[in-house]
Design an enzyme around this catalytic site. Structure first.
Site, PDB file in Angstrom:
ATOM      1  CB  CYS A  87       7.371   0.863  12.457  1.00 53.54           C
ATOM      2  SG  CYS A  87       7.669   1.901  11.024  1.00 53.54           S
ATOM      3  CB  CYS A 114       9.807   3.852  14.071  1.00 55.64           C
ATOM      4  SG  CYS A 114       8.045   4.262  14.030  1.00 55.64           S
ATOM      5  CG  HIS A 138       4.269   4.477  13.166  1.00 51.94           C
ATOM      6  ND1 HIS A 138       5.045   3.687  12.338  1.00 51.94           N
ATOM      7  CD2 HIS A 138       3.063   3.854  13.273  1.00 51.94           C
ATOM      8  CE1 HIS A 138       4.341   2.622  11.974  1.00 51.94           C
ATOM      9  NE2 HIS A 138       3.141   2.693  12.522  1.00 51.94           N
ATOM     10  CG  ASN A 166       2.570   2.983  -3.693  1.00 51.15           C
ATOM     11  OD1 ASN A 166       2.031   3.593  -4.616  1.00 51.15           O
ATOM     12  ND2 ASN A 166       3.480   2.063  -3.880  1.00 51.15           N
ATOM     13  CB  SER A 212       4.322  -3.184   3.205  1.00 48.32           C
ATOM     14  OG  SER A 212       5.461  -2.381   2.920  1.00 48.32           O
ATOM     15  CG  HIS A 225       6.967   5.616   9.528  1.00 49.13           C
ATOM     16  ND1 HIS A 225       7.335   5.519  10.840  1.00 49.13           N
ATOM     17  CD2 HIS A 225       7.523   6.771   9.076  1.00 49.13           C
ATOM     18  CE1 HIS A 225       8.096   6.548  11.166  1.00 49.13           C
ATOM     19  NE2 HIS A 225       8.218   7.326  10.099  1.00 49.13           N
ATOM     20  CG  HIS A 273       7.290   5.189   3.471  1.00 46.97           C
ATOM     21  ND1 HIS A 273       6.160   4.666   4.055  1.00 46.97           N
ATOM     22  CD2 HIS A 273       7.626   4.312   2.472  1.00 46.97           C
ATOM     23  CE1 HIS A 273       5.837   3.527   3.456  1.00 46.97           C
ATOM     24  NE2 HIS A 273       6.705   3.293   2.482  1.00 46.97           N
ATOM     25  CD  GLN A 304       8.897   2.408  -2.695  1.00 48.68           C
ATOM     26  OE1 GLN A 304       9.832   1.819  -3.244  1.00 48.68           O
ATOM     27  NE2 GLN A 304       7.708   1.873  -2.542  1.00 48.68           N
TER      28      GLN A 304
HETATM   29 ZN   LIG Z   1       7.052   3.911  11.992  1.00 46.16          ZN
END
Ligand SMILES: [Zn+2]
Ligand SMILES: [Zn+2]
Ligand SMILES: [Zn+2]
Length: 342
Positions: free
Chosen positions: A49, A52, A114, A154, A162, A165, A167, A169
């Site tokens: 990833c 990570c 993750h 997203n 994609s 993990h 996250h 933006q």
């Molecule tokens: Zn990750």
């Protein structure tokens, strides 16, 4: 509402756009097939990833061994800060108009873990996420050329994420993008006409009407908007009139974290599967002027329709005409409300 028996259209008071509602196409209040999807469990740490801690990213940089949230400039940013100002209108007819758009794109990891999501993260860790959003909005919004800061997440492959993990933006732009620009105009017009805030009035009205409320607490109201396009779309609205996260105080930061967790976990219960969505905050423009009209809120747009695998597509009439939905926002709210308490 009598209208609910017949095809009708509803106005989105925030954008001025219309949505077509066709309630007669659903014969029962809820006929969704509740299909469970095999849960794929993610590892706590994934060596492949790029988000990570300690891992190398595609662009070559290596992530630090971060312990909490972690923000970095997107390695494949859609915007760059250092583009020269240039405007064109080829032949002056307003037909070939373009302009450069300076901006900044960042990625923010919610957690070193993750395998977590907003629905499974401990509330105090989500609070750290909210505090980082506040810092980012402040820092980027202070830059002289940045007029809008868009924080968005997203979630799920269906929404084009994609990487699982957790996250989001952050895109900061020199222009105010299309959707917030429309919302800005509507809120401004409403304030000028009624001497009141559009979303303060709207949230109050929805709390009185009850039918579209998913849940509410002292600080926030979560509802399926009257004009929702996506089947399980929700709007999160602060009870107090604040223009951005910068003005959150006292219990509001903690409450926002809990409210976000509750929305995400309610969604995960709809089809007993991780619910994909695009979500984002709409905060006052950072164009260095006062925004008395702006009311802080967030939108959640999940694509799912009848099961964990069947999604709504905006095609045909929706692409050429106007968005359309079958189950009414009231029925969607009823369904989410029943799941919101866990
Ligand atoms: Zn990750
Ligand atoms: Zn307000
Ligand atoms: Zn909005």
């Amino acid at each position: 509402m009598k209208l609910n028996k017949n095809p009708h259209r509803r106005l989105n008071a925030l954008t001025g756009e219309w949505v077509l509602v066709s309630p007669h196409r659903t014969t029962r209040p809820w006929q969704g097939e509740v299909a469970s999807q095999a849960k794929t469990s993610e590892p706590e740490y994934d060596p492949s990833c790029y988000l990570c801690p300690g891992n190398a990213r595609a662009g070559g940089a290596r992530n630090p061994a971060y312990q909490s949230t972690f923000v970095f400039e997107n390695d494949f940013a859609a915007l760059k800060p250092d583009v020269p100002a240039e405007q064109v209108d080829v032949e002056g007819k307003g037909l070939l108009v373009a302009g450069t758009e300076p901006g900044i794109c960042r990625v923010m990891c919610f957690s070193p873990r993750h395998d977590l999501t907003l629905s499974t993260m401990p509330p105090e860790e989500i609070e750290r996420v909210v505090k980082t959003w506040v810092e980012q909005y402040r820092e980027l919004g202070t830059l002289e050329y940045i007029r809008h800061v868009q924080i968005f997440e997203n979630r799920g492959a269906m929404m084009g994420a994609s990487n699982p993990h957790p996250h989001c933006q952050i895109w900061a732009t020199a222009s105010i993008p299309e959707v917030p620009a429309k919302e800005l105009l509507s809120q401004k017009t409403y304030l000028e006409t009624h001497r009141r805030c559009l979303l303060c009035d709207y949230a109050e009205l929805e709390v009185r009407q009850k039918v579209r409320i998913v849940f509410a607490n002292e600080e926030f109201v979560v509802l399926v908007p009257f004009w929702a396009v996506w089947p399980f779309e929700v709007l999160l609205c602060s009870r107090r009139h604040v223009a951005s996260m910068l003005e959150l105080e006292g219990d509001e930061v903690r409450s926002l974290s809990q409210t976000l967790k509750q929305i995400a976990s309610t969604y995960d219960r709809v089809f007993n599967a991780p619910f994909p969505y695009s979500m984002g905050f709409h905060q006052a423009a950072t164009d260095k002027t006062d925004h008395l009209e702006w009311h802080f809120h967030a939108h959640f747009y999940p694509p799912l329709l009848r099961s964990a695998t069947i999604r709504k597509f905006m095609v045909g009439f929706e692409m050429l005409g106007t968005p359309q939905r079958d189950i009414t926002p009231e029925i969607a709210a009823e369904r989410l409300r029943a799941l919101a308490s866990g």
